[in-house]
Scaffold this active site. Structure first.
Site, PDB file in Angstrom:
ATOM      1  N   PHE A 124       0.851  -1.184   0.000  1.00 61.01           N
ATOM      2  CA  PHE A 124       0.000   0.000   0.000  1.00 61.01           C
ATOM      3  C   PHE A 124       0.892   1.241   0.000  1.00 61.01           C
ATOM      4  O   PHE A 124       1.859   1.314   0.750  1.00 61.01           O
ATOM      5  CB  PHE A 124      -0.940   0.006   1.215  1.00 61.01           C
ATOM      6  CG  PHE A 124      -1.958   1.094   1.133  1.00 61.01           C
ATOM      7  CD1 PHE A 124      -3.040   0.997   0.269  1.00 61.01           C
ATOM      8  CD2 PHE A 124      -1.822   2.258   1.880  1.00 61.01           C
ATOM      9  CE1 PHE A 124      -3.970   2.016   0.163  1.00 61.01           C
ATOM     10  CE2 PHE A 124      -2.751   3.288   1.781  1.00 61.01           C
ATOM     11  CZ  PHE A 124      -3.821   3.165   0.919  1.00 61.01           C
ATOM     12  N   ASP A 196       1.660  -4.797   8.369  1.00 60.24           N
ATOM     13  CA  ASP A 196       0.506  -3.924   8.260  1.00 60.24           C
ATOM     14  C   ASP A 196      -0.728  -4.820   8.126  1.00 60.24           C
ATOM     15  O   ASP A 196      -0.840  -5.596   7.170  1.00 60.24           O
ATOM     16  CB  ASP A 196       0.670  -3.015   7.032  1.00 60.24           C
ATOM     17  CG  ASP A 196      -0.484  -2.027   6.874  1.00 60.24           C
ATOM     18  OD1 ASP A 196      -1.570  -2.273   7.427  1.00 60.24           O
ATOM     19  OD2 ASP A 196      -0.287  -1.023   6.162  1.00 60.24           O
ATOM     20  N   TYR A 221     -10.840   1.524  10.734  1.00 61.65           N
ATOM     21  CA  TYR A 221     -12.054   1.875   9.973  1.00 61.65           C
ATOM     22  C   TYR A 221     -12.443   0.884   8.890  1.00 61.65           C
ATOM     23  O   TYR A 221     -13.410   1.129   8.175  1.00 61.65           O
ATOM     24  CB  TYR A 221     -11.938   3.281   9.382  1.00 61.65           C
ATOM     25  CG  TYR A 221     -10.742   3.582   8.503  1.00 61.65           C
ATOM     26  CD1 TYR A 221     -10.692   3.148   7.186  1.00 61.65           C
ATOM     27  CD2 TYR A 221      -9.695   4.345   8.975  1.00 61.65           C
ATOM     28  CE1 TYR A 221      -9.609   3.438   6.380  1.00 61.65           C
ATOM     29  CE2 TYR A 221      -8.596   4.655   8.171  1.00 61.65           C
ATOM     30  CZ  TYR A 221      -8.562   4.208   6.888  1.00 61.65           C
ATOM     31  OH  TYR A 221      -7.487   4.502   6.092  1.00 61.65           O
ATOM     32  N   LYS A 222     -11.736  -0.220   8.757  1.00 60.24           N
ATOM     33  CA  LYS A 222     -12.111  -1.226   7.765  1.00 60.24           C
ATOM     34  C   LYS A 222     -12.948  -2.313   8.451  1.00 60.24           C
ATOM     35  O   LYS A 222     -14.106  -2.080   8.779  1.00 60.24           O
ATOM     36  CB  LYS A 222     -10.855  -1.769   7.087  1.00 60.24           C
ATOM     37  CG  LYS A 222     -10.107  -0.690   6.266  1.00 60.24           C
ATOM     38  CD  LYS A 222      -8.854  -1.251   5.626  1.00 60.24           C
ATOM     39  CE  LYS A 222      -8.042  -0.175   4.917  1.00 60.24           C
ATOM     40  NZ  LYS A 222      -8.671   0.267   3.657  1.00 60.24           N
ATOM     41  N   ARG A 370     -12.785  -4.122  -6.930  1.00 60.36           N
ATOM     42  CA  ARG A 370     -12.642  -4.860  -5.669  1.00 60.36           C
ATOM     43  C   ARG A 370     -14.006  -5.146  -5.054  1.00 60.36           C
ATOM     44  O   ARG A 370     -14.816  -4.235  -4.865  1.00 60.36           O
ATOM     45  CB  ARG A 370     -11.863  -4.032  -4.632  1.00 60.36           C
ATOM     46  CG  ARG A 370     -10.424  -3.852  -4.891  1.00 60.36           C
ATOM     47  CD  ARG A 370      -9.667  -3.440  -3.621  1.00 60.36           C
ATOM     48  NE  ARG A 370     -10.285  -2.348  -2.865  1.00 60.36           N
ATOM     49  CZ  ARG A 370      -9.721  -1.776  -1.803  1.00 60.36           C
ATOM     50  NH1 ARG A 370      -8.536  -2.200  -1.363  1.00 60.36           N
ATOM     51  NH2 ARG A 370     -10.318  -0.791  -1.172  1.00 60.36           N
TER      52      ARG A 370
END
Lengths: 411, 411
Positions: A124, A196, A221-222, A370
């Site tokens: 990322f 991560d 927040y995921k 996605r």
């Protein structure tokens, strides 16, 4: 597999009742929980309590009375068992970006004489950027980012590598690394690992302690559903604590910040990694969202996640109208996370056409649609709906409408 | 001055109606808005809207649809006129601590050959700590924190100083610096200035541009009333933007973060100083709180602030029972902020006795009781009440009760 059999899967799903604990808009199939988790109903009540009673009535006394001051540790300890960490190693604070900086600097200090941060070229971006920022600040004599492909990591693990920084589940492809094997390989080469967990925490069991991981960061927040821009978390294994000082030495990381001493003294253990005043509203929201995990086992979450993605992949594979999609996500369960990434030259327009029809997915440049599956609230019926609408979009060629080419700021 | 005349001051106060826009608990005189601002009613509605409509219903689309992605700039630009900054120089992000790190590193890069960060020995600790952290990371050949007393700053401004980092209003004494003169002195010595506005922004006019300030940071949760741990802000004058790269290079500071390029390219202007995903809940709360400043001028706010503190100081000075207090806050209006600090050997116990009687103040080690006056909601009646209860506590010696010696984690 028929729609009927998917209904049977939903009926048999032990996690199905959890969906009622979320607010989900009518008429929408939300498959983007890997970008922003849906709203847990418990959050609204927690925020009202925090705003009305704590901030509004008890005001400054709330730092003690409602233990605001302990929130980074309290929320961190609520996350810890979900990622396989014993107490005393995890705090909730700042963003993943800022936490990466603290840990990368720590890793370099823990491995004197080694200067390389090894990462994956398609990690990322913010992970790569933070390493580049540290490199620019320290100079290449002290820090250098080296990237390799997923296949080339072991070969790149030489005696210059201080730390190997990897994301467990790739944000584009959904490919999942073998945390245990790669951690062992890094240790064999004398390097540390920094994982991560942005796309794994909350979607599957993570075994930080058992895999002998040194450092980790992750996202609120995921899959933890903590709300937009929720605070992140940071893990540092006990054996590395107190050995070196991290560089973002704010007053919340001081051993006794309320002595207001002019001289910084690092706090004991992982508390040293705190910095500024914690954002109470964001932490309370995340804390309430995490309460949903108290009644579920992460292995049950993982089982459902794999069943959802497997069902989706199988149905896509069997539709003639979807043959133009290339599935980038590995078929092997141990090699994938909780998303399915389909590549197509018109991925951007297709993602917009899907969103327009209530299937909320996202696009990742250059050519990926996605489909994220959040086991706490997604259903097998969502799989059926998503495939059905995708078929319709492709068969009708609706995605060719020019309006689906318009790009917004966030994609 | 009699209580009657204070009532007259409240009646004549043009800002008095603003108090009704805050939720304040009954029976409490809140004089700690310099630590945590009171709850503006507008915040509750803004948070409900953010949670229910934006997060709950529009989910991931809110990053574009409700412009979450622009919040660091939008909220920054709402703060800018309140601190005398033209557009394009201020963003809302992270904590003061993290923002100091970014700006201190920037200052060193802007002044090659100079390595000293000059600050005041009694600056707020986190400011000193962040400089110490940068010093530890870079080594003293590249960075050294030098401290001086308030009187010794000019003498310490030599050709090694890259940046002078000061807090405009001292958190202990309430003493206010002359921003214009000290900025000029630093520039005359070839150094930059970095002002911490934690105790000035929202309580008085600040003239960043007019004073030719280079850099500033400030707080969302004190006089801006943005809520506990609200995000901070950061100012970098246009003339310094894009000249160097700051070190915390997160994806939100990338020129085009949603291209997901593996290579960091700094964003244009002050946007480079953003890093991780913005905390939307905290930003929305702060944004709503800032709306209260739309109808007031900062000079009217300052006038009331000075009248409140002057009245308080005068009444304390005229009470025989309060003679043991030493007032640390300057009498001269241009030399003080919006608090009055009274020193007493029993300051801790006295502050606890006051709080127990509904006068919410705070203690600052080693011997200070701080009375903060927030012009948007404090009244002259609050002054009268505070002095009256303080007299009672001192005359009755209630503060000698052993229960007032018990120290909580946060003081």
């Amino acid at each position: 597999m028929s729609t009927n059999s998917l209904e049977a899967l939903d009926s048999a799903d032990a996690l199905a009742p959890l969906r009622a604990q979320f607010d989900l808009p009518a008429g929408v199939t939300y498959l983007d929980g890997n970008s922003l988790g849906a709203l847990p109903r418990a959050v609204r009540e927690a925020l009202n309590q925090t705003v009305d009673t704590e901030w509004g009535s008890d005001l400054i006394a709330s730092w003690n009375k409602h233990r605001w001051i302990d929130l980074p540790v309290t929320v961190g300890e609520a996350i810890a068992p979900l990622v396989g960490a014993a107490p005393g190693q995890l705090v909730c604070c700042d963003s993943i970006s800022v936490n990466l900086f603290k840990l990368l600097a720590t890793a370099l200090a823990l491995r004197p004489g080694r200067r390389v941060i090894l990462s994956q070229g398609d990690n990322f971006p913010t992970d790569l950027y933070m390493a580049q920022g540290l490199e620019s600040l320290l100079g290449q004599q002290r820090c250098e980012l080296r990237t390799a492909s997923s296949d080339g990591l072991l070969e790149a693990l030489d005696s210059d590598v201080a730390v190997m920084m990897l994301t467990e589940v790739n944000f584009r492809t959904g490919e999942k690394h073998d945390m245990r094997a790669l951690t062992q390989a890094a240790h064999d080469a004398g390097a540390l690992v920094l994982w991560d967990l942005a796309h794994s925490a909350g979607a599957m069991p993570v075994a930080l302690d058992a895999c002998n991981v040194d450092m980790a960061v992750g996202c609120g927040y995921k899959f933890f559903n903590g709300g937009p821009g929720a605070p992140a978390f940071l893990y540092l294994a006990k054996r590395h604590q107190n050995a070196v000082q991290q560089p973002l030495t704010g007053w919340m990381g001081h051993r006794n910040g309320f002595e207001f001493s002019p001289q910084y003294t690092p706090g004991v253990g992982v508390s040293q990694y705190l910095g500024g005043t914690p954002g109470v509203l964001g932490m309370r929201a995340l804390q309430a969202a995490l309460s949903l995990f108290e009644s579920v086992s992460m292995s049950a979450v993982r089982d459902k996640s794999l069943a959802l993605t497997e069902t989706f992949m199988a149905r896509v594979a069997e539709q003639p109208s979807l043959v133009a999609f290339k599935c980038l996500t590995p078929v092997s369960p141990e090699q994938r996370g909780s998303q399915v990434s389909l590549a197509h030259p018109e991925a951007f327009a297709i993602s917009q056409a899907l969103i327009d029809r209530g299937i909320i997915v996202d696009f990742r440049a250059p050519d990926i649609v996605r489909f994220g599956f959040a086991p706490l609230y997604n259903r097998f019926a969502d799989v059926a709906k998503a495939v059905s609408v995708l078929e319709d979009v492709m068969e009708s060629r609706h995605y060719e409408d020019p309006k689906y080419q318009v790009r917004a700021k966030v994609t």
